[in-house]
Scaffold this motif. Sequence first.
Motif, PDB file in Angstrom:
ATOM      1  N   ARG A   5       1.008  -1.080  -0.113  1.00 27.34           N
ATOM      2  CA  ARG A   5      -0.024   0.125   0.016  1.00 27.34           C
ATOM      3  C   ARG A   5       0.917   1.233   0.050  1.00 27.34           C
ATOM      4  NH1 ARG A   5      -3.485  -2.534  -2.246  1.00 27.34           N
ATOM      5  NH2 ARG A   5      -4.885  -3.535  -1.145  1.00 27.34           N
ATOM      6  N   PRO A   6       0.674   2.078  -1.073  1.00 27.68           N
ATOM      7  CA  PRO A   6       0.041   2.014  -2.196  1.00 27.68           C
ATOM      8  C   PRO A   6       0.572   0.902  -3.007  1.00 27.68           C
ATOM      9  CG  PRO A   6       1.347   3.921  -2.470  1.00 27.68           C
ATOM     10  CD  PRO A   6       1.634   3.246  -1.161  1.00 27.68           C
ATOM     11  N   THR A   7      -0.246   0.542  -3.992  1.00 27.32           N
ATOM     12  CA  THR A   7       0.166  -0.831  -4.507  1.00 27.32           C
ATOM     13  C   THR A   7       1.072  -0.369  -5.955  1.00 27.32           C
ATOM     14  OG1 THR A   7      -1.587  -0.313  -6.215  1.00 27.32           O
ATOM     15  CG2 THR A   7      -1.979  -2.013  -4.391  1.00 27.32           C
ATOM     16  N   CYS A   8       2.093  -1.230  -6.149  1.00 24.69           N
ATOM     17  CA  CYS A   8       2.952  -1.104  -7.114  1.00 24.69           C
ATOM     18  C   CYS A   8       2.629  -0.861  -8.321  1.00 24.69           C
ATOM     19  CB  CYS A   8       4.156  -2.051  -7.077  1.00 24.69           C
ATOM     20  SG  CYS A   8       4.919  -2.127  -5.456  1.00 24.69           S
ATOM     21  N   ARG A  20       8.414  -3.307  -6.343  1.00 27.73           N
ATOM     22  CA  ARG A  20       9.634  -3.533  -5.147  1.00 27.73           C
ATOM     23  C   ARG A  20       9.786  -4.812  -5.691  1.00 27.73           C
ATOM     24  NH1 ARG A  20       6.836  -2.852   0.899  1.00 27.73           N
ATOM     25  NH2 ARG A  20       6.379  -0.256   0.610  1.00 27.73           N
ATOM     26  N   LEU A  21      11.070  -5.397  -5.207  1.00 28.27           N
ATOM     27  CA  LEU A  21      11.691  -6.449  -5.437  1.00 28.27           C
ATOM     28  C   LEU A  21      11.218  -7.390  -4.533  1.00 28.27           C
ATOM     29  CD1 LEU A  21      15.681  -5.407  -5.644  1.00 28.27           C
ATOM     30  CD2 LEU A  21      14.147  -6.127  -7.576  1.00 28.27           C
ATOM     31  N   CYS A  34       7.605  -7.325  -7.929  1.00 31.62           N
ATOM     32  CA  CYS A  34       6.462  -7.809  -7.198  1.00 31.62           C
ATOM     33  C   CYS A  34       5.206  -7.849  -8.369  1.00 31.62           C
ATOM     34  CB  CYS A  34       5.819  -7.008  -6.194  1.00 31.62           C
ATOM     35  SG  CYS A  34       5.447  -5.490  -6.284  1.00 31.62           S
ATOM     36  N   ASN A  35       5.305  -6.933  -9.264  1.00 37.32           N
ATOM     37  CA  ASN A  35       4.395  -7.127 -10.430  1.00 37.32           C
ATOM     38  C   ASN A  35       4.704  -8.336 -11.434  1.00 37.32           C
ATOM     39  OD1 ASN A  35       6.453  -5.911 -11.739  1.00 37.32           O
ATOM     40  ND2 ASN A  35       5.641  -4.138 -12.105  1.00 37.32           N
ATOM     41  N   GLY A  36       5.379  -9.268 -11.217  1.00 31.02           N
ATOM     42  CA  GLY A  36       5.730 -10.312 -12.182  1.00 31.02           C
ATOM     43  C   GLY A  36       6.686  -9.869 -13.247  1.00 31.02           C
TER      44      GLY A  36
END
Length: 65
Positions: A5-8, A20-21, A34-36
């Motif tokens: 929060r807040p989202t990446c 984020r890693l 973290c978003n793949g």
Amino acid sequence: MCKHRPTCPSAVSPDREAARLTAHHPEQGWSLLCNGVLLFEDTGELLPDGEIVAPHRVLPSAVAA
């Protein structure tokens, strides 16, 4: 995927590299965000849908000229 929060930023947004890693392997030359997104040390990327983003390093002006 992101629980921050807040989202990446999502994997398709222009600022996707700001996520984020979740895993970092400099000895192998890659990091997982973290978003793949797989981010490679040459600035290339592999998106979760399999799309490849070519390296996009900014060259110093002396080399680019």
